[in-house]
Design a protein around this motif. Structure first.
Motif, PDB file in Angstrom:
ATOM      1  N   THR A 105       0.825  -1.121   0.112  1.00  0.00           N
ATOM      2  CA  THR A 105      -0.016   0.052   0.122  1.00  0.00           C
ATOM      3  C   THR A 105       0.863   1.253  -0.111  1.00  0.00           C
ATOM      4  O   THR A 105       0.413   2.071  -0.417  1.00  0.00           O
ATOM      5  N   ALA A 106       1.977   1.246   0.385  1.00  0.00           N
ATOM      6  CA  ALA A 106       3.088   2.344   0.292  1.00  0.00           C
ATOM      7  C   ALA A 106       3.643   2.644  -0.803  1.00  0.00           C
ATOM      8  O   ALA A 106       4.373   3.663  -1.104  1.00  0.00           O
ATOM      9  N   SER A 107       3.561   1.630  -1.865  1.00  0.00           N
ATOM     10  CA  SER A 107       4.283   1.669  -2.891  1.00  0.00           C
ATOM     11  C   SER A 107       3.830   2.628  -3.918  1.00  0.00           C
ATOM     12  O   SER A 107       4.892   3.123  -4.948  1.00  0.00           O
ATOM     13  N   GLY A 108       2.821   2.974  -3.920  1.00  0.00           N
ATOM     14  CA  GLY A 108       2.232   3.917  -4.984  1.00  0.00           C
ATOM     15  C   GLY A 108       1.777   3.560  -6.184  1.00  0.00           C
ATOM     16  O   GLY A 108       1.271   4.476  -7.051  1.00  0.00           O
ATOM     17  N   VAL A 109       2.033   2.639  -6.451  1.00  0.00           N
ATOM     18  CA  VAL A 109       1.499   1.589  -7.704  1.00  0.00           C
ATOM     19  C   VAL A 109      -0.107   1.585  -7.676  1.00  0.00           C
ATOM     20  O   VAL A 109      -0.599   0.942  -6.650  1.00  0.00           O
ATOM     21  N   THR A 110      -0.689   2.089  -8.557  1.00  0.00           N
ATOM     22  CA  THR A 110      -2.223   2.033  -8.076  1.00  0.00           C
ATOM     23  C   THR A 110      -2.959   1.434  -9.695  1.00  0.00           C
ATOM     24  O   THR A 110      -3.937   1.089  -9.685  1.00  0.00           O
ATOM     25  N   ARG A 111      -1.920   1.403 -10.789  1.00  0.00           N
ATOM     26  CA  ARG A 111      -2.610   0.780 -11.994  1.00  0.00           C
ATOM     27  C   ARG A 111      -1.634  -0.213 -12.520  1.00  0.00           C
ATOM     28  O   ARG A 111      -0.370  -0.076 -12.589  1.00  0.00           O
ATOM     29  N   PRO A 112      -2.244  -1.387 -13.235  1.00  0.00           N
ATOM     30  CA  PRO A 112      -1.263  -2.352 -13.915  1.00  0.00           C
ATOM     31  C   PRO A 112      -0.117  -1.844 -14.595  1.00  0.00           C
ATOM     32  O   PRO A 112       1.049  -2.262 -14.823  1.00  0.00           O
ATOM     33  N   LYS A 113      -0.391  -0.691 -15.378  1.00  0.00           N
ATOM     34  CA  LYS A 113       0.531  -0.150 -16.450  1.00  0.00           C
ATOM     35  C   LYS A 113       1.763   0.341 -15.759  1.00  0.00           C
ATOM     36  O   LYS A 113       2.821   0.474 -16.153  1.00  0.00           O
ATOM     37  N   GLU A 114       1.418   0.733 -14.534  1.00  0.00           N
ATOM     38  CA  GLU A 114       2.552   1.259 -13.715  1.00  0.00           C
ATOM     39  C   GLU A 114       3.672   0.100 -13.398  1.00  0.00           C
ATOM     40  O   GLU A 114       4.748   0.527 -12.876  1.00  0.00           O
ATOM     41  N   LEU A 115       3.342  -1.050 -13.711  1.00  0.00           N
ATOM     42  CA  LEU A 115       4.236  -2.075 -13.271  1.00  0.00           C
ATOM     43  C   LEU A 115       5.552  -1.983 -14.277  1.00  0.00           C
ATOM     44  O   LEU A 115       6.726  -2.717 -14.089  1.00  0.00           O
ATOM     45  N   GLU A 116       5.397  -1.517 -15.596  1.00  0.00           N
ATOM     46  CA  GLU A 116       6.535  -1.465 -16.350  1.00  0.00           C
ATOM     47  C   GLU A 116       7.719  -0.875 -15.811  1.00  0.00           C
ATOM     48  O   GLU A 116       7.710   0.132 -15.105  1.00  0.00           O
ATOM     49  N   GLY A 117       8.735  -1.335 -16.260  1.00  0.00           N
ATOM     50  CA  GLY A 117      10.024  -0.759 -15.534  1.00  0.00           C
ATOM     51  C   GLY A 117      10.244  -1.235 -14.165  1.00  0.00           C
ATOM     52  O   GLY A 117      11.508  -0.923 -13.583  1.00  0.00           O
ATOM     53  N   LYS A 118       9.563  -1.933 -13.500  1.00  0.00           N
ATOM     54  CA  LYS A 118       9.748  -2.336 -12.228  1.00  0.00           C
ATOM     55  C   LYS A 118       9.766  -3.906 -12.066  1.00  0.00           C
ATOM     56  O   LYS A 118       9.871  -4.668 -13.046  1.00  0.00           O
ATOM     57  N   ALA A 119       9.897  -4.357 -10.627  1.00  0.00           N
ATOM     58  CA  ALA A 119      10.050  -5.783 -10.594  1.00  0.00           C
ATOM     59  C   ALA A 119       8.704  -6.311  -9.906  1.00  0.00           C
ATOM     60  O   ALA A 119       8.159  -5.529  -8.890  1.00  0.00           O
ATOM     61  N   VAL A 120       8.519  -7.533 -10.262  1.00  0.00           N
ATOM     62  CA  VAL A 120       7.283  -8.160  -9.385  1.00  0.00           C
ATOM     63  C   VAL A 120       7.979  -9.621  -9.167  1.00  0.00           C
ATOM     64  O   VAL A 120       8.574 -10.256  -9.843  1.00  0.00           O
ATOM     65  N   VAL A 121       7.576  -9.841  -7.735  1.00  0.00           N
ATOM     66  CA  VAL A 121       7.999 -11.425  -7.169  1.00  0.00           C
ATOM     67  C   VAL A 121       6.976 -12.383  -7.394  1.00  0.00           C
ATOM     68  O   VAL A 121       5.641 -11.852  -7.318  1.00  0.00           O
TER      69      VAL A 121
END
Length: 313
Positions: A105-121
């Motif tokens: 909840t503290a990440s600031g990511v609110t939309r799937p498109k915002e995952l681009e360029g980031k890491a997902v575990v």
């Protein structure tokens, strides 16, 4: 004993099969002997959780008949692991994949498109939930999954696949998924589990999943059932016998009046929450093989018939 099944007589003349099948209502009649395959007897091995059976089947052919992650089966086919699936799908999951993707909840990511360029575990790249989630992100949310770093904390069920994984796959074996997410090392996680500070990325996942199914006909399939090729070759009747036994066990469960509300809510054919067979699952299976090829889980796009070649229905 289920209709259509022969009485269990002369067990010594029957083919004895070492099996690893999960504990579900739909498999209970097989496990307790109410449903018996023609000309075979099942010797059940308790594996808890059933996912622990997948790697030992993929690596050592530890069972004659085994429940199997459907993506592990895909990769096992690539590397010639010596077993073939029946079109039996004992564990579809709803409302995954929509409910499986979570963020801190503290990440600031609110939309799937915002995952681009980031890491997902996730647990590992060639795991079923991750495959469906990436397919959803790519096709329904327009996410370029090749710009995402996919962090796996467990080894692949089929170890030969690891060197062939895409370059944006990174191992962190033994790391805690929730800890990576809450610590800010990754932006999101797949099947992390409920925990304070972690929230679903897709709001109202159930409604989103219902809409997705009604638009696409895709219903996430998690597991299938595989049989050793040596047995199928030696006993050409075996695949059909097992398929009919699984179908009879499922019918016994349905006759007991289980909760089928997800099937009714989705409008699945016949309100059957666990459709078996190729035709009843064609849209989902076509999506599975497409996603697997797009995500480099398989080197080519298999046909559904490539994966389920036995005439058992």
């Amino acid at each position: 004993m289920s209709s259509g099944q022969q009485p269990l007589t002369a067990q010594a003349t029957r083919l004895k099969l070492r099996t690893a099948i999960g504990r579900y209502g739909q498999t209970a009649a097989l496990r307790d002997g109410r449903t018996v395959p023609d000309r075979a007897v099942l010797d059940h091995v308790e594996v808890e959780p059933i996912g622990n059976a997948f790697p030992v089947m993929c690596r050592d052919l530890a069972f004659d008949v085994s429940e199997m992650s459907i993506t592990a089966y895909l990769t096992a086919r690539v590397y010639g692991k010596g077993f073939t699936a029946l079109p039996v799908f004992p564990l579809p999951v709803f409302p995954q994949p929509h409910a499986a993707l979570a963020v801190a909840t503290a990440s600031g990511v609110t939309r799937p498109k915002e995952l681009e360029g980031k890491a997902v575990v996730e647990r590992a790249y060639a795991r079923t939930v991750g495959l469906w989630v990436r397919g959803l992100l790519m096709h329904d949310y327009g996410v370029d999954i090749n710009t995402v770093t996919w962090v796996g904390v467990e080894e692949e069920h089929v170890p030969e696949y690891a060197p062939d994984a895409p370059p944006n796959v990174r191992p962190r074996f033994g790391a805690g998924m929730a800890e990576l997410l809450l610590g800010g090392e990754v932006a999101a996680g797949i099947a992390v589990g409920a925990r304070e500070g972690i929230a679903p990325l897709i709001p109202d996942a159930r409604s989103a999943a219902i809409d997705y199914y009604r638009r696409t006909g895709i219903y996430q399939i998690n597991h299938t059932v595989v049989v050793k090729d040596t047995l199928l070759q030696a006993h050409p009747w075996l695949g059909r016998s097992l398929y009919r036994a699984f179908a009879a066990a499922k019918q016994a469960w349905l006759d007991g009046g289980p909760d089928t509300s997800p099937a009714i809510e989705l409008g699945l054919p016949g309100n059957d929450p666990l459709p078996y067979g190729i035709d009843a699952n064609r849209a989902s299976l076509e999506a599975l093989v497409r996603f697997a090829h797009e995500q480099r889980v398989t080197p080519r796009r298999y046909s559904v018939e490539d994966l389920f070649p036995l005439a058992v229905e």
